[in-house]
Design a protein around this motif. Sequence first.
Motif, PDB file in Angstrom:
ATOM      1  N   VAL A 139     -12.534   6.080  10.412  1.00  0.00           N
ATOM      2  CA  VAL A 139     -11.549   7.156  10.402  1.00  0.00           C
ATOM      3  C   VAL A 139     -10.155   6.538  10.411  1.00  0.00           C
ATOM      4  N   LEU A 140      -9.178   7.343  10.062  1.00  0.00           N
ATOM      5  CA  LEU A 140      -7.784   6.939  10.109  1.00  0.00           C
ATOM      6  C   LEU A 140      -7.199   7.525  11.384  1.00  0.00           C
ATOM      7  N   ARG A 183      -4.261   3.356  -1.258  1.00  0.00           N
ATOM      8  CA  ARG A 183      -3.826   2.005  -0.931  1.00  0.00           C
ATOM      9  C   ARG A 183      -3.787   1.848   0.583  1.00  0.00           C
ATOM     10  N   VAL A 184      -4.250   0.710   1.063  1.00  0.00           N
ATOM     11  CA  VAL A 184      -4.124   0.372   2.476  1.00  0.00           C
ATOM     12  C   VAL A 184      -3.386  -0.956   2.577  1.00  0.00           C
ATOM     13  N   ASP A 185      -2.734  -1.166   3.690  1.00  0.00           N
ATOM     14  CA  ASP A 185      -1.981  -2.391   3.914  1.00  0.00           C
ATOM     15  C   ASP A 185      -2.645  -3.172   5.038  1.00  0.00           C
ATOM     16  N   LEU A 186      -2.570  -4.477   4.936  1.00  0.00           N
ATOM     17  CA  LEU A 186      -3.166  -5.355   5.928  1.00  0.00           C
ATOM     18  C   LEU A 186      -2.083  -5.919   6.823  1.00  0.00           C
ATOM     19  N   GLN A 187      -2.293  -5.825   8.129  1.00  0.00           N
ATOM     20  CA  GLN A 187      -1.407  -6.448   9.105  1.00  0.00           C
ATOM     21  C   GLN A 187      -2.154  -7.593   9.770  1.00  0.00           C
ATOM     22  N   ALA A 188      -1.578  -8.783   9.756  1.00  0.00           N
ATOM     23  CA  ALA A 188      -2.148  -9.907  10.492  1.00  0.00           C
ATOM     24  C   ALA A 188      -1.757  -9.725  11.955  1.00  0.00           C
ATOM     25  N   CYS A 189      -2.736  -9.848  12.860  1.00  0.00           N
ATOM     26  CA  CYS A 189      -2.488  -9.594  14.278  1.00  0.00           C
ATOM     27  C   CYS A 189      -2.979 -10.750  15.141  1.00  0.00           C
ATOM     28  N   SER A 226      -2.631   2.738   6.882  1.00  0.00           N
ATOM     29  CA  SER A 226      -2.255   3.649   5.805  1.00  0.00           C
ATOM     30  C   SER A 226      -1.453   4.787   6.423  1.00  0.00           C
ATOM     31  N   GLY A 227      -0.258   4.988   5.933  1.00  0.00           N
ATOM     32  CA  GLY A 227       0.562   6.087   6.436  1.00  0.00           C
ATOM     33  C   GLY A 227       0.876   5.989   7.921  1.00  0.00           C
ATOM     34  N   PHE A 247      -9.325   8.443   2.468  1.00  0.00           N
ATOM     35  CA  PHE A 247      -9.409   9.394   3.577  1.00  0.00           C
ATOM     36  C   PHE A 247      -9.163  10.800   3.064  1.00  0.00           C
ATOM     37  N   GLY A 248     -10.123  11.692   3.323  1.00  0.00           N
ATOM     38  CA  GLY A 248     -10.070  13.055   2.816  1.00  0.00           C
ATOM     39  C   GLY A 248      -9.730  14.071   3.882  1.00  0.00           C
ATOM     40  N   SER A 249     -10.149  15.310   3.654  1.00  0.00           N
ATOM     41  CA  SER A 249      -9.809  16.408   4.556  1.00  0.00           C
ATOM     42  C   SER A 249     -10.801  16.561   5.710  1.00  0.00           C
TER      43      SER A 249
END
Length: 147
Positions: free
Chosen positions: A117-118, A72-78, A103-104, A53-55
């Motif tokens: 998008v984030l 880095r991205v993290d995975l959440q099981a839902c 992420s963040g 993800f940039g500006s």
Amino acid sequence: MRLTTAISAAALFIASASATLWCQDLPPGKGGYGHLELHKNNVTTGEEYYIGFGSKTDADGNAYLVPGIQQRVDLQACDSAYIGKTGALTDGKELTIYGRLTSGGKCITRTSDSSLVLAKCITLDGPDVAPQFFTLKVPYYQAQRIL
């Protein structure tokens, strides 16, 4: 060893729900395989490159996914009654995880034009969660590193 995965957006299912979406961070596992990096292949040259993800942002200030940034991205099981999917399942050949990528403190979100998008994570289980819900399939021999 690199964890190669295919991520596809979850299909919409019609159901009524107003409960809070239940999600759980997956442990990083041995060697950190629970965390993911996003890559893309150039279909013409075969070259692989990072994406992050940039500006560049949308009208709401959400950062667009762009090439050339390692992130880095993290995975959440839902569990989602609206989507009709629950956490993580295995058939002994592959591990299928339903959930969202974060992420963040924000979630990767599919926009109406299919960009990523984030954006702020949706907490209620309903139609707004669909753009943030993904399916991740991992071959079982690699999944053992996540579990």
